[in-house]
Design a protein around this motif. Structure first.
Motif: not given
Ligand code: SF4
Length: 697
Positions: A186-188, A591-594, A610-614, A660-661
């Motif tokens: 349960g961890a990334n 979450r996401q990395l950025e 810039a890497v993850e704008p959307e 996944f959101l």
């Protein structure tokens, strides 16, 4: 030119609980770049957030003056953070603090102290967390004070306190260097604790066996001997099946169980019902694999278990952690090098904020508010302050109490419940309903949109104070640049607000606050402000004034009555909201990395944005085909609480019945959709499972 800076200042990354130490290169009072230095948790390494996520502190949206809501200005998400003048008017510090004290103090005097509650912050320092909880307890006489631990590891804390007697990790994540088998469930970590993940990868490179368990695929699986992609919400059935095998095949550690634990017979009897052949249909993992994993972990010379929000954010989150604790105990995998239980903490100071008492049921160091002696000790430390013995309300309970009219005022520092709480429409309605809301933050967040008074705070790289990472390492944060305009450090603001509420504490520097904390917190024994300034980090517990601290605890005894840890059996319960014909899929968030949490900081960091704008979600390619949507097209996600439109990515890591959101994007706020149902022990919401419908837009 990487050498062209005026000064270099050592501090700690403000994002995740790994607590990487950094050197901030400053020119003309601006941080121009960041390098990793040799901290105990990072040894020079940084991830993309630590390396590039610093320029938000110089963003033009930074709050730099105190603000007061204009008479009659409507509350709601209608304020442009760069252009607030129609809704708020600029005020002096004196006027803003007076308004805040009059608003909250007036409610206390008219409706009683319980009409005011506080959310502190895991992004503030230990000293700031301590002062915040002291203000609510001493100033308002009760314990309705909480912070984001309620939304991340509250269930892990509940299970650890119950069964181990301590809420912190039993071993640092670096101990994986001494392990031969490790479970990550349960961890990334490659996305959420990236520098910790580098140690996990090194462990596999030298032959360590890594078992990853997650309903969503992830890149750490490439390094794993086993990847168990179990059905969402089926953790307890899977873990009980693994433990069943350990009992059935006699793989448990009899000597350890007899010497160090209690309730084994009940645990053993309970597990009889969970044969892998029976559980495989429930958890989706073949019985053979469950048996192989059980043998691998039980056969380890030294094994560790790491877990994250995928374990904790369920209505059965406490049961999940109970299972993991039991698994480690029955195999004797606690208290030796390379063994241990490690819930990976999210925020840079969620461990420290919890230790400092920013919890409704605990005073600093997890001392129960219900215990007369412990409460009396703090009352004496706080000059005879009187406050209730009753456990306070938690984050989600406080917002419910606002709806019910019991809570009318709030002081919120560095938290953003208008984005971070489950069923956020309900949370926003609560914020709008408050008679008086004081928000203290670095940006005009979604929550600040509902404020009556906004107090501009310093960012982490602008302040002095200590923070405690996931490893129990207390580290010194140092100011590299001044705060913008009139913004002030949180500790100084809380002190000024307290003074206007009748509490004259007399602190003029966080070091004095730390000295007071030491009087009430045994965990800080042998750790002094001077040591932290000199050494940068000390791990608690530290046994002598020279001891850098103990990476592994509970070799001989647990901090429970009798010194024994406890087995607590867990039964399978269904998620609160199962998919049906109207909402046939499963929504999970993360979450996401950025990006960091509600995006207030990282979406204002040029490189990260810039890497993850959307705003995006992930769907299996077959699901997209079925919907007739191309990857990159828009979909509508709907649950019983609301709906959002968001760009869809094709991702084989999610199963065809799952979406996944990420929750960092206000324009597609994940928590409009999430289920507020709570774990009964940790009171943590079920962020990781909601029934959802996906439609093409
Ligand atoms: Fe910061 Fe965590 Fe990345 Fe380290 S791993 S640089 S603490 S976000």
């Amino acid at each position: 030119d990487s050498t062209d800076f005026d000064r270099a200042v050592k501090s700690v990354c403000p994002f995740c609980g790994v607590g990487c130490q950094v050197s901030l290169k400053v020119k003309d009072d601006k941080v121009i770049y960041v390098e990793g230095i040799d901290g105990p948790a990072n040894e020079g390494r940084l991830c993309v957030k630590g390396r590039f996520g610093f320029d938000y502190i110089h963003h033009p949206h930074r709050l730099s003056v105190p603000l007061i809501r204009r008479e009659g200005a409507e509350k709601g998400l209608n304020v442009d953070p760069g252009n607030w003048a129609e809704v708020f008017r600029e005020a002096t510090w004196d006027a803003a603090l007076e308004a805040a004290a009059k608003g909250l103090g007036g409610l206390r005097d008219t409706h009683g102290g319980r009409s005011v509650a506080g959310f502190g912050s895991a992004k503030c320092t230990n000293e700031e967390a301590y002062l915040f909880q002291r203000l609510i307890r001493e100033g308002f006489g009760h314990n309705n004070v909480d912070h984001c631990t309620r939304l991340c590891h509250a269930s892990s804390v509940a299970a650890l306190m119950e069964n181990v007697g301590s809420a912190a990790v039993t071993a640092t994540f670096n101990e994986i260097e001494n392990a031969d088998v490790a479970i990550v469930i349960g961890a990334n970590p490659i996305e959420n604790h990236p520098v910790a993940a580098t140690y996990f990868k090194q462990f596999t490179k030298r032959g360590g066996k890594l078992i990853v368990m997650d309903p969503r695929g992830q890149s750490l699986a490439r390094h794993a001997t086993h990847m168990l992609q179990f059905k969402p919400g089926a953790d307890v059935s899977m873990l009980n099946a693994i433990m069943h095998v350990i009992v059935e095949e006699g793989l448990f550690d009899t000597q350890y169980i007899h010497a160090m634990t209690e309730n084994w017979d009940a645990m053993r009897a309970h597990l009889a019902d969970f044969a892998p052949e029976k559980m495989q249909a429930i958890c989706g993992i073949p019985a053979d694999t469950l048996r192989a994993v059980a043998r691998e972990f039980a056969g380890a010379k030294a094994g560790m278990i790491f877990w994250g929000m995928g374990v904790s954010q369920h209505i059965h989150g406490t049961d999940n952690s109970r299972c993991l604790i039991s698994l480690a105990l029955m195999c004797g995998q606690v208290g030796r090098p390379g063994t241990g239980l490690h819930p990976l903490r999210g925020q840079n100071n969620v461990q420290g904020a919890s230790d400092a008492g920013l919890i409704p049921m605990f005073l600093p160091d997890y001392q129960s508010v219900a215990d007369d002696t412990l409460r009396g000790n703090f009352s004496a430390l706080w000059g005879g302050a009187e406050f209730s013995a009753e456990k306070g309300l938690t984050v989600t309970e406080i917002l419910d109490a606002v709806h019910e009219g019991q809570i009318r005022g709030m002081y919120i520092s560095g938290e953003n419940p208008a984005m971070s709480d489950p069923d956020v429409v309900h949370a926003r309605e609560a914020l709008a309903k408050l008679d008086h809301l004081v928000v203290q933050d670095i940006f005009l967040t979604e929550t600040a949109n509902y404020a009556d008074v906004i107090l501009p705070a310093a960012a982490f790289y602008e302040k002095s104070g200590t923070v405690t990472n996931t490893n129990r390492q207390v580290q010194m944060g140092r100011p590299a640049v001044p705060p913008p305009g009139q913004a002030r450090e949180d500790w100084a603001i809380t002190i000024e607000l307290a003074r206007r509420l009748g509490l004259d504490w007399g602190f003029t520097h966080p070091s004095q606050v730390f000295a007071e904390m030491k009087q009430g917190m045994a965990s800080l024994e042998n750790i002094t402000w001077e040591r932290l300034e000199r050494e940068g980090a000390v791990t608690y517990p530290s046994l002598t004034p020279d001891d850098p601290g103990q990476p592994i605890v509970f070799a001989d005894a647990f901090p429970r009555a009798g010194g024994r840890a406890k087995f607590t059996p867990a039964s399978v319960i269904a998620p609160d909201e199962l998919p049906d014909a109207d909402y046939p899929m499963v929504l999970t968030t993360g979450r996401q990395l950025e990006h960091w949490h509600t995006g207030a900081m990282t979406r204002r960091s040029k490189v990260l944005d810039a890497v993850e704008p959307e705003a995006n979600c992930s769907l299996h390619p077959s699901t997209l085909r079925h919907l007739g949507v191309e990857a990159g097209g828009m979909v509508r996600l709907s649950t019983r609480r609301g709906s959002i439109s968001v760009m869809a990515r094709a991702d084989r890591a999610v199963s065809p019945d799952m979406v996944f959101l990420p929750f960092a994007f206000v324009e597609a706020a994940a928590n409009i959709l999430t289920n507020p149902a709570l774990d009964p022990y940790g009171k943590i919401p079920e962020f990781k499972f909601a029934a959802v419908r996906v439609d093409a837009v």
